[in-house]
Motif scaffolding. Structure first.
Motif: not given
Length: 104
Positions: A33, A37-38, A40, A42-43
């Motif tokens: 995750p 997030e870093s 930008g 999706s997981r």
């Protein structure tokens, strides 16, 4: 004098996902995750890359290079090595039947 590599690579090159999974994530203390997030993305994208079910796209290479402070070419060269090895394995017999041309 050059030494020719006529034997080729005998093992499959390391997939970029394996590098991320085994080297980068542990060294930076990152989670899926956190990476997603870093970057930008999706997981799912990160998971598929880590599980070697997705190739590194030029866009992803740009994101990874920015995140880890290395070059775009690093990620694309790793991907290219894997792609060429897979291609060579799949058409090896057909390529071996091709007779090289020699200039007159």
């Amino acid at each position: 004098m050059a030494i020719l590599n006529t034997t080729g690579m005998q093992r499959k090159p390391t997939h970029p996902g394996e590098m991320l999974r085994e080297d980068f994530l542990p060294d930076y203390g990152l989670t899926v995750p956190g990476v997603a997030e870093s970057l930008g993305v999706s997981r799912q994208s990160v998971n598929e890359l880590l599980r070697e079910r997705r190739a590194v796209s030029p866009e992803m290479a740009l994101r990874l290079a920015r995140l880890f402070g290395n070059s775009l070419e690093f990620w694309l060269d790793v991907k290219r090595s894997v792609d060429l090895w897979i291609a060579a394995q799949s058409v090896e017999e057909e390529v071996d039947r091709i007779k090289p041309l020699h200039a007159a």
